[in-house]
Structure formats: C-alpha cells, structure tokens
Design a protein around this motif. Structure first.
Motif, mmCIF file in Angstrom:
data_model
loop_
_atom_site.group_PDB
_atom_site.id
_atom_site.type_symbol
_atom_site.label_atom_id
_atom_site.label_comp_id
_atom_site.label_asym_id
_atom_site.label_seq_id
_atom_site.Cartn_x
_atom_site.Cartn_y
_atom_site.Cartn_z
ATOM 1 N N ARG A 27 -4.153 12.141 4.431
ATOM 2 C CA ARG A 27 -5.420 12.244 5.165
ATOM 3 C C ARG A 27 -5.791 13.707 5.411
ATOM 4 N NH1 ARG A 27 -9.149 10.493 6.849
ATOM 5 N NH2 ARG A 27 -8.989 9.839 9.038
ATOM 6 N N VAL A 28 -4.827 14.496 5.849
ATOM 7 C CA VAL A 28 -5.099 15.909 6.130
ATOM 8 C C VAL A 28 -5.474 16.637 4.840
ATOM 9 C CG1 VAL A 28 -4.062 18.083 6.903
ATOM 10 C CG2 VAL A 28 -3.659 15.977 8.200
ATOM 11 N N SER A 29 -4.785 16.325 3.750
ATOM 12 C CA SER A 29 -5.120 16.962 2.469
ATOM 13 C C SER A 29 -6.536 16.614 2.029
ATOM 14 C CB SER A 29 -4.110 16.528 1.390
ATOM 15 O OG SER A 29 -2.827 17.031 1.674
ATOM 16 N N ASP A 30 -6.926 15.355 2.194
ATOM 17 C CA ASP A 30 -8.296 14.954 1.864
ATOM 18 C C ASP A 30 -9.313 15.752 2.669
ATOM 19 O OD1 ASP A 30 -7.947 13.066 -0.142
ATOM 20 O OD2 ASP A 30 -7.680 11.403 1.262
ATOM 21 N N LEU A 31 -9.063 15.885 3.954
ATOM 22 C CA LEU A 31 -10.001 16.593 4.828
ATOM 23 C C LEU A 31 -10.057 18.084 4.489
ATOM 24 C CD1 LEU A 31 -9.102 14.651 8.054
ATOM 25 C CD2 LEU A 31 -11.405 14.779 7.075
ATOM 26 N N LEU A 32 -8.925 18.676 4.165
ATOM 27 C CA LEU A 32 -8.910 20.087 3.774
ATOM 28 C C LEU A 32 -9.660 20.295 2.464
ATOM 29 C CD1 LEU A 32 -5.191 20.964 4.626
ATOM 30 C CD2 LEU A 32 -7.230 21.824 5.808
ATOM 31 N N ARG A 33 -9.494 19.366 1.522
ATOM 32 C CA ARG A 33 -10.234 19.474 0.257
ATOM 33 C C ARG A 33 -11.738 19.382 0.498
ATOM 34 N NH1 ARG A 33 -5.533 17.136 -2.402
ATOM 35 N NH2 ARG A 33 -6.012 15.121 -1.480
ATOM 36 N N TRP A 34 -12.139 18.447 1.350
ATOM 37 C CA TRP A 34 -13.571 18.285 1.601
ATOM 38 C C TRP A 34 -14.139 19.500 2.327
ATOM 39 C CZ3 TRP A 34 -16.348 14.944 -0.926
ATOM 40 C CH2 TRP A 34 -17.698 14.785 -0.572
ATOM 41 N N GLU A 35 -13.354 20.093 3.204
ATOM 42 C CA GLU A 35 -13.803 21.311 3.884
ATOM 43 C C GLU A 35 -14.030 22.426 2.867
ATOM 44 O OE1 GLU A 35 -12.239 24.011 7.612
ATOM 45 O OE2 GLU A 35 -10.887 23.682 5.910
ATOM 46 N N TYR A 36 -13.146 22.515 1.851
ATOM 47 C CA TYR A 36 -13.300 23.541 0.831
ATOM 48 C C TYR A 36 -14.541 23.273 -0.013
ATOM 49 C CZ TYR A 36 -12.151 26.764 -2.955
ATOM 50 O OH TYR A 36 -12.190 27.777 -3.871
ATOM 51 N N LYS A 37 -14.804 22.007 -0.302
ATOM 52 C CA LYS A 37 -15.986 21.645 -1.078
ATOM 53 C C LYS A 37 -17.270 21.870 -0.292
ATOM 54 C CE LYS A 37 -14.193 17.916 -4.075
ATOM 55 N NZ LYS A 37 -14.347 16.480 -4.414
ATOM 56 N N SER A 38 -17.223 21.613 1.009
ATOM 57 C CA SER A 38 -18.425 21.643 1.861
ATOM 58 C C SER A 38 -18.182 22.574 3.035
ATOM 59 C CB SER A 38 -18.755 20.240 2.370
ATOM 60 O OG SER A 38 -18.818 19.314 1.296
ATOM 61 N N PRO B 20 -14.254 12.187 3.663
ATOM 62 C CA PRO B 20 -13.279 11.359 4.383
ATOM 63 C C PRO B 20 -13.717 11.119 5.831
ATOM 64 C CG PRO B 20 -12.277 13.334 3.404
ATOM 65 C CD PRO B 20 -13.750 13.528 3.389
ATOM 66 N N GLU B 21 -13.237 10.052 6.390
ATOM 67 C CA GLU B 21 -13.445 9.802 7.813
ATOM 68 C C GLU B 21 -12.669 10.838 8.626
ATOM 69 O OE1 GLU B 21 -15.350 7.547 9.401
ATOM 70 O OE2 GLU B 21 -16.150 6.969 7.430
ATOM 71 N N PRO B 22 -13.175 11.258 9.763
ATOM 72 C CA PRO B 22 -12.426 12.193 10.610
ATOM 73 C C PRO B 22 -11.105 11.567 11.061
ATOM 74 C CG PRO B 22 -14.711 11.990 11.342
ATOM 75 C CD PRO B 22 -14.494 10.905 10.342
ATOM 76 N N LEU B 23 -10.183 12.417 11.423
ATOM 77 C CA LEU B 23 -8.945 11.902 11.993
ATOM 78 C C LEU B 23 -9.238 11.135 13.276
ATOM 79 C CD1 LEU B 23 -6.423 14.899 11.664
ATOM 80 C CD2 LEU B 23 -6.702 12.943 10.121
ATOM 81 N N THR B 24 -8.579 10.024 13.437
ATOM 82 C CA THR B 24 -8.698 9.288 14.691
ATOM 83 C C THR B 24 -7.935 10.032 15.782
ATOM 84 O OG1 THR B 24 -6.703 7.981 14.312
ATOM 85 C CG2 THR B 24 -8.783 7.128 13.392
ATOM 86 N N ALA B 25 -8.149 9.617 17.013
ATOM 87 C CA ALA B 25 -7.431 10.242 18.128
ATOM 88 C C ALA B 25 -5.923 10.088 17.948
ATOM 89 C CB ALA B 25 -7.888 9.619 19.453
ATOM 90 N N GLU B 26 -5.498 8.925 17.453
ATOM 91 C CA GLU B 26 -4.075 8.693 17.223
ATOM 92 C C GLU B 26 -3.551 9.589 16.103
ATOM 93 O OE1 GLU B 26 -0.246 7.345 17.402
ATOM 94 O OE2 GLU B 26 -1.890 7.127 18.852
#
Length: 497
Positions: free
Chosen positions: A206-217, A245-251
């Motif tokens: 999940r974190v890798s997906d979010l980091l990739r999307w941040e780099y793209k956008s 990707p969906e944001p990380l949930t609180a959990e």
C-alpha cells in the motif's frame, strides 16, 4: 500470527545475496579457510595463523594459487565442502532434494529425522551459522580466528503478516544486535534486517503504491510521509500502480507508525552498540516503501560523520539502479547525512519478468547479464570514489563476481583507499565464493561472510535456494569447484610423495 521463515518460493531467485548456522563446535570448511604459506597433506598441526597487514598484502586480486587460498582447511573439511558444492551443482540431485522436502516423507517422524540429520551434517553446516544468535556469534568468532574474515549476523526471517509477529521479529533482531555487540569489533561487520519482517507485506504494498502515485502526480500529498531521500528516478518502473490508490486508513497509519517505531528501535540499538545495520532489498512491488523507510531511518540515525550506521541496498540488475543511487547520494550530500550502501546484483529476476509481462510492460531488469555487470561496476566505482574523498559514505560490495573484485582492487589502488578503515568492504554468502573471499582478504580488504542462523527445519528453503544459485552460477561455481579439486589433488600427490 504468521511469520514466514526463509520463504519457500526460492526457485524464483536466480542469484540472491541473502541468508542461517549449526550448533556444536564450529568446523573450518572451505568457506572458512585461512591463508598461511604452506600445508602438506598429512600435516597434523595447523600452521600459525597469518592475516596479511596492508603493507604485506598484494595490490591486486590473485585467485591463482589454490594452495595459499585453502592452506588452513583440514583435508577432511575440504573434502566435505567439495562434496557439498559438487552436489549442489547437480541438477537432478537438487530437484530430488526439493521433492523430498515437499513430500509426505517430511510428515513421518522417522524419515523426517533422518532427512534433517543428513541435511544438518552437510548443507546446513556448510551454508548456515547456527540455530540461534549465540551459536551464530560463536561461528562468527571461529571463522574470524581461522581466516580473518568477518561475519554479518542475519536472523533468518523474511516475511511477517501481522503486528504480533512483527513485534516478535523485532525482538529477535534486537537479540541479534546483542550477540554482535558481545563480539570483538574486529570479528563482525554488521547485522542485517529485512523490513518485510517488521512491517506487514500488505502495508508495504500500500505504501509503495501511494509513493508511486505521489511521484506520478506531484499535487498528490501524503500527510504521513517522513523526510526521506528520492526512491524513484525518471526510469523507475511505475506500472505497478495504474490508478490513484485509496488513502491509508486510520488503522493503516497506526500500523505504519508502529513499523517506523520498530525499525527506529533497531536503529537506535545499533547506534548505541556501534553496530552497522544493513537493510535488505526486495522486489520492485515492495521496494519503494523499503527505500523510504531505510532513508528516513538513515536521516535520523546516521549522525556520525565518519561512519554511517544505516545502509540501504541497491540492486544493480534494475535498469534504474544507477539513477536512483546518484539521486540518493546527491540528496544525502545536500542534507549532510552520511549514508551507507550495500551493492548487490539482484534476486528476483524471474518474478519481476513475470509481473511485468502480465501487465504488458517491459521487465525492470536489464536485458543481459553483461548490462547488469556494467551497472554494478559503474555503481561500485561511483561509490568507491565517494568513500575515498573523505565523506562519510560507507560501501559494502556484495559480489561473487571475480571481475568486479579485480576492478575494485585496481580502483582502490588508484584512489589510494585505506582498505582497513571500514568504509569499503566486500561480502559473500557463507559457504559460497570462498576463493574470492580469501583472495580479497589477501589483497588487504575487509571481507565478510553473510551468515544466517535459525533452526534446521526453517533453513530448508534457504538451503535449497543456495543449491539452485550454486547450480545457476555457472562460471563462478565451476571455478570454485575446480580450485577445490586442484588443492585436493595437490595434497594427495604431496601425501603419496
């Protein structure tokens, strides 16, 4: 709880730098030979140990004199090591071993005991360091006293799937640091940790997906993100994440915070104990999160300007490896943060190709082994130049490739590198590429063996993976076995004469 010890999908890994050892009195194997001057076939007493000082060592890497390379290995141990290495190179035998380990034979107490006993007395003793941290520390000590080769302590756990197991694994890593701390600093070089053992795989994805999307956008912001160094370049594979990707949930955020806490506890213990920490690499679906956590930890704990505590791993078989390394080094220099790097070739070629192909993309791995060698050597030269200029960079050159060893030896002479100051060292897997280890040691370098430990039954996947690697390392493995045979023949002739 679900901790995976030395995971079982070992067949996917063609050449990996990763790691377990036996109980009982340590033996000197062909992977633990010293380099004194002479040894006859029938000699009862070992000659005095002699570890070459910098001014005594050869400037170049010489692997031609097998008598020197294996001089202190008792003939019985050399015979066993030769047998193990040759058995590991026989394809049908490796396939048979794999079948036995997966068969119902392992479900029967009697046959299971026989198989494990056979494995322990052969492959396990050759490739592993002990059943627990204390036994592994004793093996490190015996290897150093016999050879001058240092040890890297590796707790043999790879993956964990829940928080409880991550906590358990963290405590095992802390215990490993304690074991390393108990040794003289001359005997060991570092401990090794896998982020996948202290952070659930699903969260790393999940974190890798979010980091990739941040780099793209660039407008996409991650509120939980800590300060780190770049983990992508323009040539990095981003095909793993095709939609936002969906944001990380609180959990999930709490789980990520806990994972940061675990790696920081490990780093803090290493910092207090003056024990360098090497963070292992994974495949590209997970690696962005691992790089992120490694670099954020380095920023917090690499305070010593002379020698870093935290080392990240660069996999040279990836097309973007050189670019990402340059970006990370540039940012570390800008922030005045000493940084350590372990340079390897890579471990997940088959799985990377399969995933990329399934998505209709090109593999992130170089097309040819020659390109991988070129990338490794270019990254190696770049890091050696950085380490030689008085900066706080540390370099671990993890390689079984003699050509890279020769190039590094030549480059070190050109740069006037102090081979004994610990900023540059070599490493090979325990039980493999021993002539290269001994040759580099004779040339004056610090050389370590990557020494994993854990119970025999948990080592089986690791041992089979070593067998597949040995079979796949065609040239290097064949050369090592030839040197062993030549030395045995020399001793036999000397004994008869």
């Amino acid at each position: 709880m679900a901790t995976r010890l030395l995971r079982t999908n070992f067949i996917r890994r063609p050449y990996r730098f990763s790691a377990l050892n036996p109980v009982g009195p340590p033996t000197v194997t062909a992977s633990t030979a010293v380099v004194p001057e002479i040894l006859s076939f029938g000699q009862q007493e070992e000659p005095p140990l002699h570890h070459p000082k910098p001014n005594e060592a050869n400037h170049g890497l010489d692997l031609s004199d097998q008598a020197r390379l294996f001089a202190s290995v008792p003939t019985s141990d050399l015979l066993r090591s030769t047998a193990v290495m040759h058995a590991a190179a026989i394809g049908p035998m490796v396939d048979l071993g794999s079948w036995v380990m997966r068969s119902k034979l392992m479900e029967t107490a009697v046959t299971r005991g026989v198989v494990l006993g056979l494995v322990k007395g052969t492959f396990y003793d050759h490739f592993c360091a002990g059943e627990d941290a204390d036994a592994a520390a004793e093996r490190v000590k015996s290897v150093y006293e016999a050879t001058g080769l240092k040890g890297m302590l590796v707790y043999g756990v790879e993956h964990a799937d829940d928080a409880a197991c991550c906590d358990d694994n963290m405590h095992q890593f802390l215990r490993t640091i304690e074991a390393a701390k108990s040794l003289p600093t001359s005997h060991f070089s570092s401990v090794v940790v896998k982020i996948t053992a202290i952070c659930p795989i699903s969260l790393l994805k999940r974190v890798s997906d979010l980091l990739r999307w941040e780099y793209k956008s660039p407008n996409f912001k991650l509120s939980w993100k800590l300060k780190s160094f770049p983990v992508f370049s323009d040539s990095s594979p981003l095909y793993h994440t095709n939609t936002e990707p969906e944001p990380l949930t609180a959990e999930e955020e709490r789980e990520l915070e806990a994972a940061h806490g675990r790696i920081q506890d490990i780093c803090r213990k290493c910092q207090e104990s003056n024990v360098p920490l090497l963070i292992d690499a994974e495949d590209t679906i997970l690696q962005p999160a691992i790089d992120y956590m490694a670099y954020s930890s380095a920023i917090l704990f690499n305070a010593d300007k002379d020698r870093p505590i935290v080392y990240n791993t660069i996999q040279a078989y990836l097309r973007d490896a050189g670019e990402r390394l340059h970006l990370a080094v540039r940012e570390a220099e800008k922030e005045n943060v000493p940084m350590g790097f372990k340079l390897v070739r890579g471990a997940y070629m088959s799985s990377e190709a399969r995933l990329a192909d399934s998505l209709g993309c090109k593999s992130p791995v170089h097309d040819t082994i020659q390109n991988t060698h070129a990338c490794y050597n270019n990254c190696m030269t770049f890091l050696m130049e950085k380490a030689s200029n008085g900066s706080g960079f540390g370099v671990v050159l993890a390689t079984h490739n003699a050509d890279s060893g020769r190039l590094a030896s030549k480059k070190a002479s050109e740069l006037g590198i102090d081979k004994e100051n610990g900023k540059i060292e070599f490493a090979q897997l325990y039980g493999m590429s021993d002539p290269l280890s001994f040759g580099l040691k004779r040339a004056g370098f610090n050389v370590s063996k990557y020494m994993p430990f854990g119970p025999v039954e948990t080592a089986i996947p690791y041992l089979l993976r070593r067998a597949y690697e040995n079979r796949g390392m065609m040239a290097t493995g064949a050369n090592d076995r030839q040197l062993m045979r030549m030395e045995l023949k020399r001793r036999l002739i000397a004994g008869i004469a």
